[in-house]
Design a protein around this motif. Structure first.
Motif, short mmCIF file in Angstrom:
data_model
loop_
_atom_site.label_atom_id
_atom_site.label_comp_id
_atom_site.label_asym_id
_atom_site.label_seq_id
_atom_site.Cartn_x
_atom_site.Cartn_y
_atom_site.Cartn_z
N LEU A 1 5.41 23.18 6.15
CA LEU A 1 6.48 23.89 5.37
C LEU A 1 5.61 23.88 4.14
O LEU A 1 6.11 25.36 3.58
CB LEU A 1 7.84 23.65 5.60
N ARG A 2 5.58 23.73 3.00
CA ARG A 2 5.49 23.59 1.46
C ARG A 2 3.67 23.50 1.88
O ARG A 2 3.03 23.86 0.71
CB ARG A 2 5.56 22.59 1.22
N HIS A 3 2.76 23.99 2.66
CA HIS A 3 1.70 23.91 3.27
C HIS A 3 1.29 23.75 1.72
O HIS A 3 0.33 24.04 1.26
CB HIS A 3 1.13 25.52 2.12
N VAL A 4 1.16 21.77 1.39
CA VAL A 4 0.93 20.52 0.59
C VAL A 4 0.80 19.31 1.30
O VAL A 4 0.97 18.84 2.56
CB VAL A 4 1.32 20.56 -0.37
N PRO A 5 -0.27 18.76 0.81
CA PRO A 5 -0.50 17.76 1.65
C PRO A 5 0.04 16.36 1.37
O PRO A 5 1.31 16.73 0.46
CB PRO A 5 -1.85 16.95 0.86
N LEU A 6 0.50 15.61 2.67
CA LEU A 6 1.53 14.27 2.34
C LEU A 6 0.82 12.88 1.77
O LEU A 6 -0.35 13.07 2.34
CB LEU A 6 1.65 14.49 3.53
N ARG A 7 1.60 12.09 0.74
CA ARG A 7 1.01 10.63 0.65
C ARG A 7 1.59 9.92 0.66
O ARG A 7 3.40 9.71 0.55
CB ARG A 7 0.74 10.69 -1.64
N LEU A 8 1.61 8.99 1.65
CA LEU A 8 2.13 8.21 1.91
C LEU A 8 1.75 6.47 0.89
O LEU A 8 0.61 6.40 0.87
CB LEU A 8 1.26 7.21 3.19
N VAL A 9 2.70 6.11 0.70
CA VAL A 9 2.50 5.36 -0.37
C VAL A 9 3.43 3.59 -0.52
O VAL A 9 4.71 4.07 -0.05
CB VAL A 9 3.58 5.40 -1.33
N HIS A 10 2.75 2.13 -0.46
CA HIS A 10 2.99 1.53 0.03
C HIS A 10 2.89 0.95 -1.35
O HIS A 10 1.56 0.18 -0.76
CB HIS A 10 2.80 1.04 1.29
N ALA A 11 4.44 -0.20 -1.54
CA ALA A 11 3.84 -1.03 -2.80
C ALA A 11 4.25 -2.11 -2.95
O ALA A 11 5.12 -2.83 -1.57
CB ALA A 11 4.78 -0.59 -3.94
N VAL A 12 2.77 -3.08 -2.90
CA VAL A 12 3.05 -4.40 -2.80
C VAL A 12 3.68 -5.35 -4.27
O VAL A 12 2.88 -4.87 -5.02
CB VAL A 12 2.13 -4.93 -1.80
N ASP A 13 4.61 -5.99 -4.09
CA ASP A 13 5.28 -6.89 -5.16
C ASP A 13 4.49 -7.54 -5.13
O ASP A 13 5.25 -8.94 -4.52
CB ASP A 13 6.55 -6.37 -6.03
N TRP A 14 3.74 -8.49 -5.92
CA TRP A 14 3.28 -10.07 -5.70
C TRP A 14 2.98 -10.55 -6.90
O TRP A 14 3.01 -10.06 -7.89
CB TRP A 14 1.88 -10.25 -5.82
N PRO A 15 3.72 -12.00 -6.94
CA PRO A 15 3.91 -12.70 -6.13
C PRO A 15 5.32 -11.94 -5.30
O PRO A 15 5.83 -12.02 -6.35
CB PRO A 15 3.80 -14.23 -6.43
N LEU A 16 5.13 -12.57 -3.92
CA LEU A 16 6.71 -12.31 -3.10
C LEU A 16 7.49 -13.78 -3.34
O LEU A 16 7.09 -14.70 -4.20
CB LEU A 16 6.42 -12.41 -1.59
#
Length: 289
Positions: free
Chosen positions: A28-43
């Motif tokens: 709808l906005r005519h913009v890109p999409l960024r998928l973010v997955h954060a990994v907090d280490w150590p689990l």
């Protein structure tokens, strides 16, 4: 990618629903999409024997599978992925700094309709000035239980500066080509607490005066967005309750929160809190002065 849409992805059904909603918004906005997955280490030690490579592979798989699904739904949408090594809430807030919108998933509360906002989502929401949308599985545009959403609903306070909130709401209504309902809840002045009997004429006069104030507040925005059908709803009572009722059948509910001034507390506000936990539509929280 100054005005892209960012969405938190962790492989859960809630995050996949949020990603699909975010993809539709990016289109709808005519913009890109960024998928973010954060990994907090150590689990956390609750995952004994799980190595860093295992975690990295799982994170990459969650991002890849989500991106592939969204590419099938929106072949022309530009999609990128990010896997920062940081605490999820901090990473999402950081990723939102150069985004136009942050989208997060949440579990629904069943019969209570609204959201179960986890600590990561709440922390990210209050740590960023970027407008943030909370999405449930029921709000997934590809879900059979998701309604079309005929209007955008926004809550306003005539005693607060709400230009950022109104700008967001009008822009959303304009790009969705839908109506905008502006909700304001008011209460009788504190002095009336000590009056044994309230004259109905006084109540009507106060209500009319506040309605005129809301109309004045919207005048400049009506001129700026002449194609948006605006419907003010000014009623006595809790603004949160009125917004929750107005969320039934809405495509999006917009509420404001004060910019965070202290490292302590959530600073969400009672109205935003009530709407987040009981609304029947996606909720956008917009920070303002």
């Amino acid at each position: 990618m100054k005005h892209h849409v960012a969405v938190g992805v962790d492989g859960s059904p809630e995050s996949r629903a949020a990603a699909r909603w975010a993809a539709q918004e990016a289109v709808l906005r005519h913009v890109p999409l960024r998928l973010v997955h954060a990994v907090d280490w150590p689990l956390d030690p609750v995952f004994p024997g799980l190595g860093r490579q295992d975690v990295d592979r799982w994170a990459d798989r969650a991002l890849t599978e989500t991106a592939e699904e969204l590419h099938r739904l929106h072949p022309l949408l530009e999609i990128t992925t990010r896997r920062p090594a940081a605490q999820p809430a901090a990473a999402l807030a950081a990723e939102a700094t150069d985004a136009g919108l942050l989208v997060l998933g949440s579990r629904g509360l069943g019969g209570l309709v609204g959201f179960l906002v986890g600590s990561v989502a709440m922390s990210a929401l209050v740590a960023t000035d970027t407008p943030t949308v909370m999405v449930r599985i029921a709000d997934d545009p590809d879900s059979p239980q998701a309604g079309p959403g005929s209007e955008v609903v926004v809550g306003v306070d005539i005693h607060e500066a709400c230009d950022r909130v109104l700008a967001f709401a009008f822009e959303e209504a304009a790009r969705r080509n839908c109506a905008l309902r502006v909700v304001h809840g008011w209460k009788m002045p504190a002095a009336y607490t000590y009056v044994p009997f309230i004259d109905p004429d006084d109540e009507r006069d106060i209500g009319r005066s506040i309605t005129h104030m809301v109309d004045d507040l919207l005048l400049a925005w009506r001129h700026k967005f002449p194609d948006v059908d605006v419907s003010p709803s000014v009623r006595m009572g809790s603004a949160g309750d009125h917004l929750v009722r107005a969320s039934q059948g809405a495509g999006l509910v917009v509420v404001g929160r004060h910019l965070r001034r202290s490292p302590l507390g959530t600073h969400l506000g009672s109205v935003a809190h009530a709407v987040l936990h009981h609304a029947a539509a996606p909720v956008a929280v917009v920070a303002h002065e």
